[in-house]
Design an enzyme around this catalytic site. Structure first.
Site, PDB file in Angstrom:
ATOM      1  N   THR A 239       0.813  -1.217   0.000  1.00 57.46           N
ATOM      2  CA  THR A 239       0.000   0.000   0.000  1.00 57.46           C
ATOM      3  C   THR A 239       0.850   1.272   0.000  1.00 57.46           C
ATOM      4  O   THR A 239       1.858   1.356   0.700  1.00 57.46           O
ATOM      5  CB  THR A 239      -0.923  -0.014   1.239  1.00 57.46           C
ATOM      6  OG1 THR A 239      -1.674  -1.231   1.241  1.00 57.46           O
ATOM      7  CG2 THR A 239      -1.861   1.173   1.257  1.00 57.46           C
TER       8      THR A 239
ATOM      9  N   HIS B 295      10.028   5.066  -2.543  1.00 56.64           N
ATOM     10  CA  HIS B 295       9.206   4.717  -3.716  1.00 56.64           C
ATOM     11  C   HIS B 295       8.477   5.980  -4.179  1.00 56.64           C
ATOM     12  O   HIS B 295       7.266   6.105  -4.040  1.00 56.64           O
ATOM     13  CB  HIS B 295       8.213   3.610  -3.345  1.00 56.64           C
ATOM     14  CG  HIS B 295       7.409   3.119  -4.501  1.00 56.64           C
ATOM     15  ND1 HIS B 295       7.972   2.722  -5.712  1.00 56.64           N
ATOM     16  CD2 HIS B 295       6.077   2.949  -4.654  1.00 56.64           C
ATOM     17  CE1 HIS B 295       7.025   2.351  -6.539  1.00 56.64           C
ATOM     18  NE2 HIS B 295       5.860   2.486  -5.932  1.00 56.64           N
TER      19      HIS B 295
HETATM   20  O1  TXD Z   1       5.112  -0.532  -5.702  1.00 60.77           O
HETATM   21  C1  TXD Z   1       4.180  -0.287  -4.921  1.00 60.77           C
HETATM   22  N1  TXD Z   1       4.292  -0.506  -3.607  1.00 60.77           N
HETATM   23  C2  TXD Z   1       2.873   0.260  -5.493  1.00 60.77           C
HETATM   24  C3  TXD Z   1       1.726   0.139  -4.520  1.00 60.77           C
HETATM   25  C4  TXD Z   1       2.552  -0.256  -6.830  1.00 60.77           C
HETATM   26  C5  TXD Z   1       1.259  -0.150  -7.292  1.00 60.77           C
HETATM   27  C6  TXD Z   1       0.084   0.129  -6.413  1.00 60.77           C
HETATM   28  N2  TXD Z   1       0.469   0.596  -5.095  1.00 60.77           N
HETATM   29  C7  TXD Z   1      -0.587   0.715  -4.079  1.00 60.77           C
HETATM   30  O2  TXD Z   1      -1.140  -0.550  -3.722  1.00 60.77           O
HETATM   31  C8  TXD Z   1      -1.774   1.547  -4.474  1.00 60.77           C
HETATM   32  O3  TXD Z   1      -1.445   2.930  -4.485  1.00 60.77           O
HETATM   33  C9  TXD Z   1      -2.738   1.165  -3.372  1.00 60.77           C
HETATM   34  O4  TXD Z   1      -2.417   1.890  -2.203  1.00 60.77           O
HETATM   35  C10 TXD Z   1      -2.424  -0.322  -3.146  1.00 60.77           C
HETATM   36  C11 TXD Z   1      -3.415  -1.269  -3.744  1.00 60.77           C
HETATM   37  O5  TXD Z   1      -3.547  -1.023  -5.112  1.00 60.77           O
HETATM   38  P1  TXD Z   1      -4.737  -1.781  -5.931  1.00 60.77           P
HETATM   39  O6  TXD Z   1      -4.617  -1.389  -7.353  1.00 60.77           O
HETATM   40  O7  TXD Z   1      -4.789  -3.226  -5.567  1.00 60.77           O
HETATM   41  O8  TXD Z   1      -6.029  -1.057  -5.320  1.00 60.77           O
HETATM   42  P2  TXD Z   1      -7.540  -1.607  -5.323  1.00 60.77           P
HETATM   43  O9  TXD Z   1      -7.796  -2.395  -6.561  1.00 60.77           O
HETATM   44  O10 TXD Z   1      -8.390  -0.437  -4.975  1.00 60.77           O
HETATM   45  O11 TXD Z   1      -7.535  -2.653  -4.114  1.00 60.77           O
HETATM   46  C12 TXD Z   1      -7.460  -2.214  -2.781  1.00 60.77           C
HETATM   47  C13 TXD Z   1      -8.451  -3.088  -2.011  1.00 60.77           C
HETATM   48  C14 TXD Z   1      -9.908  -2.779  -2.377  1.00 60.77           C
HETATM   49  O12 TXD Z   1     -10.554  -3.961  -2.861  1.00 60.77           O
HETATM   50  C15 TXD Z   1     -10.529  -2.283  -1.076  1.00 60.77           C
HETATM   51  O13 TXD Z   1     -11.873  -2.677  -0.906  1.00 60.77           O
HETATM   52  C16 TXD Z   1      -9.617  -2.960  -0.082  1.00 60.77           C
HETATM   53  O14 TXD Z   1      -8.328  -2.824  -0.616  1.00 60.77           O
HETATM   54  N3  TXD Z   1      -9.633  -2.381   1.258  1.00 60.77           N
HETATM   55  C17 TXD Z   1      -9.495  -3.126   2.365  1.00 60.77           C
HETATM   56  N4  TXD Z   1      -9.307  -4.460   2.501  1.00 60.77           N
HETATM   57  C18 TXD Z   1      -9.198  -4.881   3.781  1.00 60.77           C
HETATM   58  N5  TXD Z   1      -9.244  -4.081   4.876  1.00 60.77           N
HETATM   59  C19 TXD Z   1      -9.434  -2.752   4.736  1.00 60.77           C
HETATM   60  N6  TXD Z   1      -9.498  -1.949   5.822  1.00 60.77           N
HETATM   61  C20 TXD Z   1      -9.567  -2.216   3.432  1.00 60.77           C
HETATM   62  N7  TXD Z   1      -9.763  -0.957   2.937  1.00 60.77           N
HETATM   63  C21 TXD Z   1      -9.786  -1.081   1.597  1.00 60.77           C
END
Ligand code: TXD
Length: 309
Positions: A120, A176
């Site tokens: 995240t 990053h």
């Molecule tokens: O290199 C890196 N570290 C980065 C990270 C590369 C690409 C993406 N980067 C980050 O990963 C991006 O900026 C986001 O902060 C995360 C996740 O990216 P993603 O594309 O997977 O986002 P989504 O598709 O929105 O998925 C996030 C999920 C979504 O289904 C929400 O409902 C869920 O997280 N979510 C939760 N799950 C469990 N518990 C809680 N509290 C929660 N809140 C949201």
């Protein structure tokens, strides 16, 4: 030997891809957790049906509850909001910090021995929050960023030269963010310094494209990348689960290495069964050191603004 348990906190774009890659590699049974009802459950049914086709036997569980994650061996956290066009990674710090806090408590209470990989964004701050709030030792909380950024650097060099990505090695250090530090001096093509194959201008252009590669995708897709981030995190998880002792650039907690203390920042580490087993200190010249410290300052700024330190 019982199968390992890999819990994916966040079943969105990256989470779903993590599940697929971990399944294909038969790394262990997979638990998908999300707050949105139906998402982990639906994705689980989809993944279960892919197993007969590709011939892999792992369990998949989709849940909105954390109980099924109990005693996980590996936990990979993608929960949080991704960027939209025009947003910086740092714009996510407020809401994603709150999400990290809730997750860290569950991880601490249910899986006290897990190896935790945070994805995240803003990554260097979110992995710091995870370590601080789980209270886990530094070798068991790591951030995924450098492995992805280095893969992007390698990709652009290989594309420019029309060669296999397998023959390009590269390392990106620092935070990053757009001021990450691709180490050109240590980039090689079949073991030969890349400067013997590409002009300074070409290399500088590739460095710049690597630094903004995440934003390039966000502008096209209107959300963050997910395949390459997932692949990078699974590479790290596999190193832990198979005790591979590979050297990967990861966001690691420094206690004096590189002259840094008390921060997570991207550095080369050895990942094996002990998690982050060692931080490797590579020699940086004056320009690299300056760029590295600038990258640290950006991380310090985000942590300070979010009142995390
Ligand atoms: O290199 C890196 N570290 C980065 C990270 C590369 C690409 C993406 N980067 C980050 O990963 C991006 O900026 C986001 O902060 C995360 C996740 O990216 P993603 O594309 O997977 O986002 P989504 O598709 O929105 O998925 C996030 C999920 C979504 O289904 C929400 O409902 C869920 O997280 N979510 C939760 N799950 C469990 N518990 C809680 N509290 C929660 N809140 C949201």
């Amino acid at each position: 030997m019982p199968r390992k348990k890999i819990s994916l906190i966040g079943a969105g774009q990256i989470g779903g891809t993590l599940a697929h890659l971990a399944g294909l590699k038969e790394l262990g049974d997979i638990v998908l957790v999300d707050v949105v009802e139906g998402v982990p459950q639906g994705k689980t049914l989809d993944h279960l049906a892919a197993r007969p086709i590709d011939g892999y036997d792992v369990g998949f569980v989709g849940t909105n509850d954390y109980e099924p994650t109990r005693d996980s061996d590996v936990i990979i956290v993608t929960a949080g909001l991704p960027r939209k066009p025009g947003m910086s990674r740092d714009d996510l710090v407020g809401i994603n910090t709150g999400i990290m806090k809730g997750i860290a408590e569950k991880v601490r209470d249910l899986s006290p021995n897990a190896f935790v990989i945070v994805i995240t964004n803003p990554l260097d701050a979110m992995v710091y929050v995870m370590k601080k709030l789980t209270g886990f030792p530094k070798n068991r909380v790591v951030g995924m960023a450098g492995a992805l950024d280095s893969a992007r650097f390698r990709t652009f060099v290989a594309m420019e030269l029309g060669i296999s990505v397998e023959d390009v090695t590269a390392m990106v250090l620092g935070g990053h963010g757009d001021d990450m530090v691709p180490l050109v001096r240590y980039c090689t093509v079949a073991g030969v310094p890349v400067s013997q194959f590409l002009s300074k201008e070409k290399i500088d252009a590739i460095v710049k494209r690597t630094q903004v590669a995440g934003g390039e995708i966000v502008n096209l897709l209107k959300t963050s990348a997910w395949v390459s981030p997932a692949a990078a995190a699974i590479e790290m998880a596999e190193c832990y689960l198979k005790d591979k002792k590979r050297i990967l650039p990861c966001a690691a907690y420094l206690e004096g290495e590189y002259g840094i203390r008390g921060y997570y920042i991207g550095v080369p580490v050895v990942i094996g069964a002990g998690g982050v087993e060692r931080v490797l200190e590579v020699k940086l010249n004056a320009d690299e050191q300056t760029a590295f410290m600038k990258s640290i300052e950006s991380v310090e700024k985000v942590l300070a603004e979010a009142k995390l330190r």
